[in-house]
Design a protein around this motif. Structure first.
Motif, PDB file in Angstrom:
ATOM      1  N   ASP A   1      -7.382  -2.678  -1.103  1.00  0.00           N
ATOM      2  CA  ASP A   1      -8.695  -2.244  -1.578  1.00  0.00           C
ATOM      3  C   ASP A   1      -8.610  -1.579  -2.947  1.00  0.00           C
TER       4      ASP A   1
ATOM      5  N   LYS B   1       0.830  -1.206   0.000  1.00  0.00           N
ATOM      6  CA  LYS B   1       0.000   0.000   0.000  1.00  0.00           C
ATOM      7  C   LYS B   1       0.861   1.251   0.000  1.00  0.00           C
TER       8      LYS B   1
ATOM      9  N   GLU C   1      -5.436  -7.987   0.675  1.00  0.00           N
ATOM     10  CA  GLU C   1      -6.500  -7.551  -0.231  1.00  0.00           C
ATOM     11  C   GLU C   1      -7.352  -6.465   0.413  1.00  0.00           C
ATOM     12  N   VAL C   2      -7.661  -6.637   1.688  1.00  0.00           N
ATOM     13  CA  VAL C   2      -8.459  -5.641   2.410  1.00  0.00           C
ATOM     14  C   VAL C   2      -7.674  -4.341   2.555  1.00  0.00           C
ATOM     15  N   THR C   3      -6.390  -4.460   2.893  1.00  0.00           N
ATOM     16  CA  THR C   3      -5.546  -3.275   3.070  1.00  0.00           C
ATOM     17  C   THR C   3      -5.409  -2.491   1.774  1.00  0.00           C
TER      18      THR C   3
END
Length: 225
Positions: free
Chosen positions: A86, A57, A82-84
């Protein structure tokens, strides 16, 4: 590495490095800047040990034209990544596995942050050789992990400093003491000069120290041209 294979540990991972690694966010920032010295604006970067997605990220936000391959052995950590990531996820290919599972590249640069200290010297050398093989000539590799003097007296002193930093960052003293016991007993730790020697043996040149935070060291090195 199995510590991060269960969902609760993976979900909590983002909380840990900030409290345990001195200058954690600055480390990521410096890594991005070192990569940017040679990685072009549309570069392709390999991130080994990418679970959680924190450095992915940071790199993706710093360089909107870069594309990434992130590799990690933990499926749960990759789910957390994947969540981080986004909205940034479209620029990242996540692969479950180890360095031998990674795409062949060749890549414009690579990082391996807070990962190599889990590997024995033999495994580190293999990993570094495989990273070198996947990089373009002269491309940068940025690594950072536990690396400090390993005489018994020095080892105890530096681990106590690591624990003191953790406590000062809000980690309960009992947890910090358990952590240094585990690190000292279970991790195949190396001294800084041994880490540099492995980088050079793997085919990297111009190895430079850019980061030191208590028990952690970080280097940038370049694939032989």
């Amino acid at each position: 590495m199995s510590t991060f294979s269960d969902p609760p540990s993976a979900a909590r991972y983002a909380e840990g490095p900030v409290r345990l690694v001195p200058g954690f966010h600055a480390l990521q920032q410096m890594a991005a800047l070192l990569l940017a010295e040679r990685v072009p604006a549309d570069g392709h970067v390999l991130v080994l040990g990418a679970g959680g997605g924190l450095e992915l990220k940071a790199f993706a936000e710093a360089q909107p034209g870069w594309r990434f391959v992130g590799v990690d052995p933990s499926a749960e950590m990759l789910k957390a990544a994947e969540v981080t990531l986004d909205p940034l996820a479209s620029r990242v290919e996540l692969i479950e596995g180890y360095i031998d599972t990674a795409s062949e590249g060749p890549f414009d640069g690579a990082t391996c942050l807070l990962t190599l200290h889990f590997l024995s010297a033999e495994e580190r050398l293999h990993t570094l050789k495989q990273l070198r093989r996947r990089l373009k000539p002269g491309a940068p590799l940025v690594v950072a992990h536990h690396s400090f003097p390993q005489t018994e007296r020095e080892k105890v002193r530096w681990l106590e400093r690591y624990a003191a930093f953790a406590v000062s960052s809000g980690v309960p003293a009992s947890n910090a003491n358990k952590a240094i016991e585990a690190i000292g007993a279970r991790l195949p730790l190396l001294a800084p000069e041994q880490d540099v020697a492995l980088l050079e043996k793997a085919g990297f040149e111009d190895v430079e120290l850019f980061y030191a935070g208590f028990t952690f060291r970080g280097w940038v090195a370049y694939g032989a041209r």
